[in-house]
Write a protein that holds these residues in place. Structure first.
Motif, PDB file in Angstrom:
ATOM      1  N   THR A   1       0.850  -1.196   0.000  1.00  8.69           N
ATOM      2  CA  THR A   1       0.000   0.000   0.000  1.00  8.69           C
ATOM      3  C   THR A   1       0.887   1.248   0.000  1.00  8.69           C
ATOM      4  OG1 THR A   1      -0.043   0.212   2.421  1.00  8.69           O
ATOM      5  CG2 THR A   1      -1.751  -1.185   1.403  1.00  8.69           C
ATOM      6  N   PRO A   2       0.325   2.388  -0.415  1.00  8.87           N
ATOM      7  CA  PRO A   2       1.100   3.635  -0.348  1.00  8.87           C
ATOM      8  C   PRO A   2       1.561   3.959   1.068  1.00  8.87           C
ATOM      9  CG  PRO A   2      -0.783   3.920  -1.818  1.00  8.87           C
ATOM     10  CD  PRO A   2      -0.950   2.579  -1.150  1.00  8.87           C
ATOM     11  N   GLU A   3       0.680   3.715   2.058  1.00  7.88           N
ATOM     12  CA  GLU A   3       1.064   4.003   3.449  1.00  7.88           C
ATOM     13  C   GLU A   3       2.245   3.152   3.875  1.00  7.88           C
ATOM     14  OE1 GLU A   3      -3.474   4.689   3.422  1.00  7.88           O
ATOM     15  OE2 GLU A   3      -2.047   3.340   2.464  1.00  7.88           O
ATOM     16  N   LYS A   4       2.226   1.882   3.497  1.00 11.01           N
ATOM     17  CA  LYS A   4       3.311   0.985   3.889  1.00 11.01           C
ATOM     18  C   LYS A   4       4.616   1.424   3.237  1.00 11.01           C
ATOM     19  CE  LYS A   4       4.716  -2.696   6.151  1.00 11.01           C
ATOM     20  NZ  LYS A   4       4.071  -4.008   6.084  1.00 11.01           N
ATOM     21  N   ALA A   5       4.553   1.869   1.997  1.00 11.28           N
ATOM     22  CA  ALA A   5       5.759   2.342   1.315  1.00 11.28           C
ATOM     23  C   ALA A   5       6.383   3.504   2.089  1.00 11.28           C
ATOM     24  CB  ALA A   5       5.437   2.766  -0.116  1.00 11.28           C
ATOM     25  N   ARG A   6       5.549   4.446   2.512  1.00  9.89           N
ATOM     26  CA  ARG A   6       6.076   5.596   3.259  1.00  9.89           C
ATOM     27  C   ARG A   6       6.625   5.162   4.617  1.00  9.89           C
ATOM     28  NH1 ARG A   6       2.409  10.856   4.437  1.00  9.89           N
ATOM     29  NH2 ARG A   6       1.462   9.477   5.990  1.00  9.89           N
ATOM     30  N   GLN A   7       5.897   4.278   5.304  1.00 11.08           N
ATOM     31  CA  GLN A   7       6.370   3.802   6.608  1.00 11.08           C
ATOM     32  C   GLN A   7       7.734   3.120   6.498  1.00 11.08           C
ATOM     33  OE1 GLN A   7       3.258   1.163   7.947  1.00 11.08           O
ATOM     34  NE2 GLN A   7       1.741   2.811   8.078  1.00 11.08           N
ATOM     35  N   VAL A   8       7.885   2.277   5.475  1.00 11.61           N
ATOM     36  CA  VAL A   8       9.145   1.542   5.309  1.00 11.61           C
ATOM     37  C   VAL A   8      10.289   2.491   4.970  1.00 11.61           C
ATOM     38  CG1 VAL A   8      10.336  -0.178   3.891  1.00 11.61           C
ATOM     39  CG2 VAL A   8       8.031  -0.642   4.739  1.00 11.61           C
ATOM     40  N   LEU A   9      10.036   3.438   4.088  1.00 10.18           N
ATOM     41  CA  LEU A   9      11.072   4.431   3.752  1.00 10.18           C
ATOM     42  C   LEU A   9      11.495   5.218   4.995  1.00 10.18           C
ATOM     43  CD1 LEU A   9       9.704   5.741   0.337  1.00 10.18           C
ATOM     44  CD2 LEU A   9      11.902   4.595   0.674  1.00 10.18           C
ATOM     45  N   GLU A  10      10.518   5.615   5.810  1.00  8.37           N
ATOM     46  CA  GLU A  10      10.828   6.402   7.005  1.00  8.37           C
ATOM     47  C   GLU A  10      11.545   5.553   8.054  1.00  8.37           C
ATOM     48  OE1 GLU A  10       7.054   8.003   8.175  1.00  8.37           O
ATOM     49  OE2 GLU A  10       7.134   9.638   6.702  1.00  8.37           O
ATOM     50  N   HIS A  11      11.101   4.312   8.233  1.00  9.48           N
ATOM     51  CA  HIS A  11      11.673   3.450   9.275  1.00  9.48           C
ATOM     52  C   HIS A  11      13.102   3.022   8.942  1.00  9.48           C
ATOM     53  CE1 HIS A  11      11.621   0.524  12.582  1.00  9.48           C
ATOM     54  NE2 HIS A  11      12.221  -0.309  11.750  1.00  9.48           N
ATOM     55  N   THR A  12      13.342   2.716   7.687  1.00  7.72           N
ATOM     56  CA  THR A  12      14.648   2.166   7.295  1.00  7.72           C
ATOM     57  C   THR A  12      15.641   3.226   6.850  1.00  7.72           C
ATOM     58  OG1 THR A  12      13.950   1.868   5.002  1.00  7.72           O
ATOM     59  CG2 THR A  12      13.574   0.008   6.519  1.00  7.72           C
ATOM     60  N   GLY A  13      15.131   4.373   6.399  1.00  6.76           N
ATOM     61  CA  GLY A  13      16.015   5.358   5.772  1.00  6.76           C
ATOM     62  C   GLY A  13      16.446   4.940   4.385  1.00  6.76           C
ATOM     63  N   ALA A  14      15.818   3.881   3.844  1.00  3.06           N
ATOM     64  CA  ALA A  14      16.192   3.356   2.533  1.00  3.06           C
ATOM     65  C   ALA A  14      16.004   4.405   1.441  1.00  3.06           C
ATOM     66  CB  ALA A  14      15.366   2.108   2.201  1.00  3.06           C
ATOM     67  N   ASP A  15      16.755   4.231   0.374  1.00  2.00           N
ATOM     68  CA  ASP A  15      16.702   5.164  -0.746  1.00  2.00           C
ATOM     69  C   ASP A  15      15.537   4.878  -1.691  1.00  2.00           C
ATOM     70  OD1 ASP A  15      19.522   6.579  -0.469  1.00  2.00           O
ATOM     71  OD2 ASP A  15      19.799   4.448  -0.075  1.00  2.00           O
ATOM     72  N   ALA A  16      15.022   3.647  -1.644  1.00  2.00           N
ATOM     73  CA  ALA A  16      13.948   3.258  -2.563  1.00  2.00           C
ATOM     74  C   ALA A  16      13.211   2.063  -1.979  1.00  2.00           C
ATOM     75  CB  ALA A  16      14.526   2.892  -3.936  1.00  2.00           C
ATOM     76  N   VAL A  17      12.040   1.787  -2.542  1.00  5.50           N
ATOM     77  CA  VAL A  17      11.315   0.560  -2.202  1.00  5.50           C
ATOM     78  C   VAL A  17      11.159  -0.282  -3.456  1.00  5.50           C
ATOM     79  CG1 VAL A  17      10.082   1.416  -0.182  1.00  5.50           C
ATOM     80  CG2 VAL A  17       9.082   1.738  -2.452  1.00  5.50           C
ATOM     81  N   MET A  18      11.120  -1.587  -3.247  1.00  4.12           N
ATOM     82  CA  MET A  18      10.962  -2.543  -4.336  1.00  4.12           C
ATOM     83  C   MET A  18       9.633  -3.267  -4.124  1.00  4.12           C
ATOM     84  SD  MET A  18      13.678  -5.506  -5.457  1.00  4.12           S
ATOM     85  CE  MET A  18      14.664  -4.516  -6.583  1.00  4.12           C
ATOM     86  N   ILE A  19       8.794  -3.248  -5.141  1.00  4.12           N
ATOM     87  CA  ILE A  19       7.455  -3.837  -5.061  1.00  4.12           C
ATOM     88  C   ILE A  19       7.422  -5.101  -5.908  1.00  4.12           C
ATOM     89  CG2 ILE A  19       4.978  -3.403  -5.318  1.00  4.12           C
ATOM     90  CD1 ILE A  19       6.313  -1.303  -3.588  1.00  4.12           C
TER      91      ILE A  19
END
Length: 341
Positions: free
Chosen positions: A209-227
């Motif tokens: 979900t869009p919310e999960k993408a934002r949560q993961v980016l914020e929690h990890t500090g990752a540069d990108a997400v892979m779906i």
């Protein structure tokens, strides 16, 4: 817009990447996801075994005709010399980024010490990465899991080996090899990797979900997400996430007429790419994903899987969506959607 990401000389339009999935991320699917907002798509895995390079399946996987840059090809194997040769072969056939698979949990991959099985042998990991990076002039990326099992999470150690070898981006699935796709992904290990290295880190696992993408980016500090699986039958997830990251607001669900159009275009691409016989069969799983949970879809899917020609398949899809459109412009579900990992 979400922040852009750079891999070597390639500046991606955003930080949303399609995960490599065997039997799924073929050229038609990669092109579709890119047109729907993905910044990059990684090809399904290509074996490092040169005996397979002449096979029809391998030739199809190396077909990038008309594909939007950058073209990232994933290779798998456990022998440094063969992996280097596979990297050279794929670059000669159009690959602009070579991705190394050390994340696949499938038994048939791990039984030959490839995929995530390599995480048990860090010395061999280093030899493979050194060989592949030294063999090609294009950027090399790596996909791993958090470790072999929950008692052996060595992603930070492997990430440091990768950085030293010259790997230019690292994708991490938030499960161990032993977890396969069970349970829930965890992101603390991804955050620890991000803190330990200076190369771009891509977070993967259960981002649906869009919310999960934002949560993961914020929690990890990752540069990108892979779906991965969340894009199956729902390629518009990339524009939904992109819009949400940029605005904090949700796009409306796609209209029935748009889903119908996206699916029929996808089917035509599959028939053209594979030929009618194979294309028809590959299309069945995609049609199932697109229609999952929609009114009357279980009966429709059962009947659709019996059809033997592309014309019959297309007619059945048209009839189903035309009937669905009679219920309204937006999607109508007759059963709750399962969370897609």
């Amino acid at each position: 817009m979400p922040a852009a990401m750079q891999i070597g000389p390639h500046i991606l339009k955003n930080n949303l990447i399609v995960a490599p999935m065997a039997g799924v991320t073929d050229r038609p699917f990669r092109q579709l996801c890119k047109s729907m907002g993905a910044g990059m798509a990684v090809s399904e895995m290509v074996s490092s075994n040169s005996l397979l390079w002449g096979s029809e399946k391998t030739r199809r996987r190396a077909n990038h005709e008309g594909e939007v840059d950058p073209i990232s090809v994933q290779i798998a194997g456990a022998d440094p010399v063969m992996m280097a040769e596979a990297a050279r072969y794929n670059v000669a056939h159009g690959a602009q980024i070579i991705d190394i698979n050390m994340g696949c949990p499938a038994k048939k991959i791990c039984n030959v010490m490839a995929g995530s099985a390599l995480l048990t042998d860090e010395a061999l990991v280093g030899k493979i990465l050194d060989a592949v990076v030294g063999a090609v002039s294009v950027p090399v990326t790596l996909k791993i899991r958090t470790g072999w099992d929950t008692q052996h999470k060595n992603a930070v150690s492997v990430a440091r080996i990768a950085e030293r070898a010259g790997v230019q981006a690292l994708a991490i699935h938030g499960r161990t090899r032993a977890c396969a796709y069970m349970g829930h992904a965890e992101y603390d290990t991804i955050a620890a990797v991000k803190a330990a290295v200076n190369i771009p880190v891509i977070a993967n696992g259960d981002i649906a979900t869009p919310e999960k993408a934002r949560q993961v980016l914020e929690h990890t500090g990752a540069d990108a997400v892979m779906i991965g699986r969340a894009a199956q039958g729902r390629p518009w997830i990339f524009r939904e996430i992109s819009h949400y990251l940029a605005t904090g607001n949700h796009l409306p669900l796609p209209e029935v007429t748009e889903i119908h159009r996206v699916l029929t275009n996808h089917l035509h691409e599959l028939y053209n790419f594979y030929g009618e016989y194979s294309g028809l069969r590959v299309a069945r799983k995609h049609i199932s994903w697109y229609t999952k949970g929609l009114m009357g879809s279980a009966t429709f899917r059962h009947a659709m899987n019996q059809l033997q020609t592309a014309d019959q398949q297309m007619s059945a899809v048209n009839e189903f969506f035309n009937e669905l459109a009679g219920y309204g412009r937006r999607l109508t579900y007759d059963e709750p959607e399962e969370l897609v990992a």
